[in-house]
Design a protein around this motif. Structure first.
Motif, PDB file in Angstrom:
ATOM      1  N   LEU A   1       0.837  -1.210   0.000  1.00 37.06           N
ATOM      2  CA  LEU A   1       0.000   0.000   0.000  1.00 37.06           C
ATOM      3  C   LEU A   1       0.872   1.261   0.000  1.00 37.06           C
ATOM      4  O   LEU A   1       0.578   2.234  -0.714  1.00 37.06           O
ATOM      5  CB  LEU A   1      -0.901  -0.010   1.241  1.00 37.06           C
ATOM      6  CG  LEU A   1      -1.900   1.136   1.355  1.00 37.06           C
ATOM      7  CD1 LEU A   1      -2.919   1.079   0.234  1.00 37.06           C
ATOM      8  CD2 LEU A   1      -2.606   1.105   2.702  1.00 37.06           C
ATOM      9  N   PHE A   2       1.957   1.212   0.768  1.00 36.44           N
ATOM     10  CA  PHE A   2       2.876   2.359   0.826  1.00 36.44           C
ATOM     11  C   PHE A   2       3.457   2.640  -0.561  1.00 36.44           C
ATOM     12  O   PHE A   2       3.438   3.778  -1.042  1.00 36.44           O
ATOM     13  CB  PHE A   2       3.998   2.054   1.827  1.00 36.44           C
ATOM     14  CG  PHE A   2       5.148   3.017   1.768  1.00 36.44           C
ATOM     15  CD1 PHE A   2       4.986   4.353   2.136  1.00 36.44           C
ATOM     16  CD2 PHE A   2       6.402   2.615   1.325  1.00 36.44           C
ATOM     17  CE1 PHE A   2       6.045   5.248   2.072  1.00 36.44           C
ATOM     18  CE2 PHE A   2       7.458   3.503   1.254  1.00 36.44           C
ATOM     19  CZ  PHE A   2       7.284   4.817   1.630  1.00 36.44           C
TER      20      PHE A   2
ATOM     21  N   LEU B   1       0.711   4.020  -2.892  1.00 33.77           N
ATOM     22  CA  LEU B   1       0.372   5.431  -2.617  1.00 33.77           C
ATOM     23  C   LEU B   1       1.493   6.368  -3.054  1.00 33.77           C
ATOM     24  O   LEU B   1       1.240   7.448  -3.603  1.00 33.77           O
ATOM     25  CB  LEU B   1       0.072   5.625  -1.129  1.00 33.77           C
ATOM     26  CG  LEU B   1      -1.256   5.058  -0.642  1.00 33.77           C
ATOM     27  CD1 LEU B   1      -1.324   5.056   0.871  1.00 33.77           C
ATOM     28  CD2 LEU B   1      -2.427   5.828  -1.209  1.00 33.77           C
ATOM     29  N   GLU B   2       2.742   5.936  -2.834  1.00 35.71           N
ATOM     30  CA  GLU B   2       3.873   6.777  -3.263  1.00 35.71           C
ATOM     31  C   GLU B   2       3.920   6.879  -4.789  1.00 35.71           C
ATOM     32  O   GLU B   2       4.216   7.946  -5.332  1.00 35.71           O
ATOM     33  CB  GLU B   2       5.200   6.223  -2.737  1.00 35.71           C
ATOM     34  CG  GLU B   2       5.483   6.531  -1.274  1.00 35.71           C
ATOM     35  CD  GLU B   2       5.695   8.016  -0.959  1.00 35.71           C
ATOM     36  OE1 GLU B   2       5.788   8.834  -1.876  1.00 35.71           O
ATOM     37  OE2 GLU B   2       5.732   8.365   0.240  1.00 35.71           O
TER      38      GLU B   2
ATOM     39  N   ILE C   1       1.355   6.754  -6.776  1.00 37.02           N
ATOM     40  CA  ILE C   1       0.277   7.684  -7.166  1.00 37.02           C
ATOM     41  C   ILE C   1       0.754   9.126  -6.967  1.00 37.02           C
ATOM     42  O   ILE C   1       0.616   9.978  -7.843  1.00 37.02           O
ATOM     43  CB  ILE C   1      -1.012   7.403  -6.343  1.00 37.02           C
ATOM     44  CG1 ILE C   1      -1.598   6.048  -6.724  1.00 37.02           C
ATOM     45  CG2 ILE C   1      -2.045   8.511  -6.563  1.00 37.02           C
ATOM     46  CD1 ILE C   1      -2.707   5.555  -5.814  1.00 37.02           C
ATOM     47  N   ALA C   2       1.337   9.378  -5.783  1.00 38.91           N
ATOM     48  CA  ALA C   2       1.796  10.747  -5.472  1.00 38.91           C
ATOM     49  C   ALA C   2       2.880  11.202  -6.443  1.00 38.91           C
ATOM     50  O   ALA C   2       2.830  12.316  -6.970  1.00 38.91           O
ATOM     51  CB  ALA C   2       2.302  10.801  -4.036  1.00 38.91           C
ATOM     52  N   LEU C   3       3.848  10.310  -6.712  1.00 36.23           N
ATOM     53  CA  LEU C   3       4.955  10.688  -7.598  1.00 36.23           C
ATOM     54  C   LEU C   3       4.487  10.872  -9.041  1.00 36.23           C
ATOM     55  O   LEU C   3       4.987  11.747  -9.756  1.00 36.23           O
ATOM     56  CB  LEU C   3       6.091   9.665  -7.515  1.00 36.23           C
ATOM     57  CG  LEU C   3       6.815   9.636  -6.155  1.00 36.23           C
ATOM     58  CD1 LEU C   3       7.802   8.491  -6.086  1.00 36.23           C
ATOM     59  CD2 LEU C   3       7.543  10.946  -5.877  1.00 36.23           C
TER      60      LEU C   3
ATOM     61  N   TRP D   1       1.561  11.934  -9.818  1.00 40.72           N
ATOM     62  CA  TRP D   1       0.872  13.232  -9.766  1.00 40.72           C
ATOM     63  C   TRP D   1       1.911  14.363  -9.877  1.00 40.72           C
ATOM     64  O   TRP D   1       1.746  15.297 -10.648  1.00 40.72           O
ATOM     65  CB  TRP D   1       0.094  13.328  -8.465  1.00 40.72           C
ATOM     66  CG  TRP D   1      -0.803  14.524  -8.338  1.00 40.72           C
ATOM     67  CD1 TRP D   1      -1.033  15.508  -9.269  1.00 40.72           C
ATOM     68  CD2 TRP D   1      -1.605  14.854  -7.205  1.00 40.72           C
ATOM     69  NE1 TRP D   1      -1.921  16.424  -8.774  1.00 40.72           N
ATOM     70  CE2 TRP D   1      -2.290  16.059  -7.512  1.00 40.72           C
ATOM     71  CE3 TRP D   1      -1.818  14.264  -5.958  1.00 40.72           C
ATOM     72  CZ2 TRP D   1      -3.160  16.662  -6.616  1.00 40.72           C
ATOM     73  CZ3 TRP D   1      -2.693  14.869  -5.065  1.00 40.72           C
ATOM     74  CH2 TRP D   1      -3.362  16.050  -5.392  1.00 40.72           C
ATOM     75  N   ILE D   2       3.001  14.200  -9.124  1.00 39.60           N
ATOM     76  CA  ILE D   2       4.058  15.224  -9.165  1.00 39.60           C
ATOM     77  C   ILE D   2       4.662  15.287 -10.574  1.00 39.60           C
ATOM     78  O   ILE D   2       4.837  16.366 -11.128  1.00 39.60           O
ATOM     79  CB  ILE D   2       5.166  14.914  -8.136  1.00 39.60           C
ATOM     80  CG1 ILE D   2       4.616  15.039  -6.715  1.00 39.60           C
ATOM     81  CG2 ILE D   2       6.350  15.865  -8.294  1.00 39.60           C
ATOM     82  CD1 ILE D   2       5.480  14.396  -5.662  1.00 39.60           C
TER      83      ILE D   2
ATOM     84  N   THR E   1       2.607  17.086 -13.025  1.00 41.97           N
ATOM     85  CA  THR E   1       2.461  18.533 -12.810  1.00 41.97           C
ATOM     86  C   THR E   1       3.808  19.196 -12.547  1.00 41.97           C
ATOM     87  O   THR E   1       3.844  20.358 -12.166  1.00 41.97           O
ATOM     88  CB  THR E   1       1.541  18.810 -11.598  1.00 41.97           C
ATOM     89  OG1 THR E   1       2.093  18.191 -10.469  1.00 41.97           O
ATOM     90  CG2 THR E   1       0.141  18.324 -11.840  1.00 41.97           C
TER      91      THR E   1
ATOM     92  N   ILE F   1      -7.914  18.895 -11.979  1.00 33.37           N
ATOM     93  CA  ILE F   1      -7.687  19.000 -10.533  1.00 33.37           C
ATOM     94  C   ILE F   1      -7.178  20.399 -10.186  1.00 33.37           C
ATOM     95  O   ILE F   1      -7.608  21.008  -9.208  1.00 33.37           O
ATOM     96  CB  ILE F   1      -6.698  17.912 -10.054  1.00 33.37           C
ATOM     97  CG1 ILE F   1      -7.350  16.543 -10.212  1.00 33.37           C
ATOM     98  CG2 ILE F   1      -6.303  18.119  -8.596  1.00 33.37           C
ATOM     99  CD1 ILE F   1      -6.451  15.373  -9.904  1.00 33.37           C
TER     100      ILE F   1
END
Lengths: 182, 260
Positions: free
Chosen positions: B3-4, B7-8, B10-12, B14-15, B18, B26
């Motif tokens: 899961l970690f 989630l990372e 997904i976050a990366l 996203w980064i 953008t 968004i």
């Protein structure tokens, strides 16, 4: 259950304060950044399943990213902080363990444990925030230095909040005086 | 652990999506959410800048008045009128309601959007100096990428007829940028103006970007770098202007007609 609801309420409050007020708390060319919502993460009960910290950390960061247009930076930092919370809390757990639903607070755990856990969680969050923001290996040392400076500032802020609004010691003994005339 | 990592990722992602600049749905939602309360808070914060703004306005008035008087004295009023009639650039005043200047990838949000005629690709000026480029617009807000963003490059010229180079921001301080790819043969003196080329159609040519602060020469290559003191003051940015070119559509259509 009550402790969990209280903790989520506190997290929402700190998140709201971060969005409304502390988002402007960026000083010294970005070396000192206030992230007050980390205080909400620190105050989560210490006996939650490990996955809960991850999801709460990621969600808190993601909501913040959407509102302040940081494009995933806080989500990455929140996820890492969520990953580290159970590991850091193990370090400060007393021999007898914590009671069910216990959140770290100065009154029960003392300043040493509170500041220790706060600085570890804040440092984890801040380091990932600055490291990912820089997006270069060469900026990792400066990211760590920035994280350290910002963590000290944030922990001072959390300590003030804890001192002002943290759990107060319970009054001992009966409220009714044995000497009503006194 | 799974899961970690998930989630990372997904976050990366996203980064990464953008990292060049915030864009997409968004971002638009975020801009709408934040603009209302930020505008109120921002107004309170900018009250302290009123004095500087007033001084700048007085200077601007004085400059315009002097220019007007000079044109009358020298009998150039007809020429001036002809120039104005041919002028295709239009300025739209706006106010910055959100800004970040302390990160590596800074952004600005202005309180004018599609309803005021702001479109992606338009340039932004801060007191006559180039300050940024519009990348996203909502109905009432626009997102601007300033010079102080690691992923932007600006085509600029040394003086009015000097060499053309690439200006980038190194991430060190909001006052300076670096001009690269200037041939060693070019004579540069600190204080020389850096101006826009006008080639990209975002700004007219000759607009001030900043001044030469320092010239950096290495024997390793045939080029020199120049430290540019930016004209735009990002620490006090508040009232800005957006520039639009009425003929840019026609020019763009000419470019698309060009043979490969």
């Amino acid at each position: 259950m009550n402790a969990m609801i209280r903790a989520i309420g506190l997290l929402a409050l700190t998140w709201f304060l971060q969005v409304m007020v502390f988002r402007f708390g960026i000083f010294s060319n970005g070396w000192l950044v206030i992230c007050f919502h980390i205080y909400g993460l620190i105050l989560l009960p210490l006996d939650l399943p490990k996955a809960s910290y991850l999801i709460i950390g990621a969600a808190t960061g993601a909501f913040l990213d959407v509102v302040i247009l940081t494009g995933g930076l806080h989500m990455a930092a929140g996820t890492f902080a969520g990953f580290m919370i159970p590991r850091w809390s193990e370090l400060i757990t007393p021999r007898d363990g914590f009671i069910k639903g216990h959140s770290i607070n100065v009154n029960d755990d003392g300043w040493g444990r509170f500041i220790g856990l706060s600085i570890l969680i804040t440092l984890s969050y801040m380091f990932v925030l600055f490291a990912v923001e820089g997006f270069k290996w060469s900026l990792i040392p400066s990211a760590f230095a920035k994280a350290l400076c910002s963590s000290v500032l944030n922990v001072i802020l959390f300590s003030i909040a804890q001192g002002l609004f943290g759990q107060k010691p319970k009054t001992k003994g009966p409220k009714v005086s044995a000497y009503p005339w006194s | 652990m799974v899961l970690f990592v998930l989630l990372e990722i997904i976050a990366l992602s996203w980064i990464a999506s953008t990292h060049a600049y915030p864009q997409g749905r968004i971002t638009s939602i975020g801009m709408k959410m934040s603009s209302s309360w930020t505008e109120t808070l921002g107004r309170m914060m900018y009250l302290k800048d009123l004095k500087t703004t007033n001084v700048n306005l007085l200077r601007e008035n004085a400059r315009l008045r002097t220019a007007h008087l000079n044109s009358q004295k020298t009998g150039l009023i007809d020429t001036l009128n002809v120039t104005l009639n041919q002028e295709v650039w239009k300025s739209i005043p706006a106010e910055i309601i959100r800004y970040s200047s302390d990160f590596k990838n800074n952004i600005l949000v202005a309180n004018r959007g599609r309803s005021s005629g702001i479109m992606p690709g338009m340039g932004m000026l801060d007191h006559g100096n180039i300050a940024g480029l519009v990348t996203e617009v909502t109905e009432h807000e626009s997102l601007v990428l300033p010079i102080i963003h690691l992923n932007t490059q600006w085509s600029v010229r040394l003086g009015n007829d000097g060499a053309i180079g690439r200006m980038v921001w190194s991430g060190q301080g909001t006052e300076y940028a670096t001009l690269k790819d200037i041939p060693l043969t070019e004579l540069i003196i600190p204080g020389d103006p850096i101006v826009t080329t006008g080639f990209q159609g975002t700004f007219p040519s000759g607009l001030e970007v900043g001044k030469v602060e320092e010239v950096l020469v290495t024997q390793a290559d045939k080029f020199q770098s120049v430290t540019v003191k930016l004209g735009a003051n990002y620490k006090h940015i508040h009232y800005v202007e957006f520039l639009t070119n009425a003929r840019s559509g026609i020019i763009d259509s000419l470019i698309t007609l060009a043979p490969e």
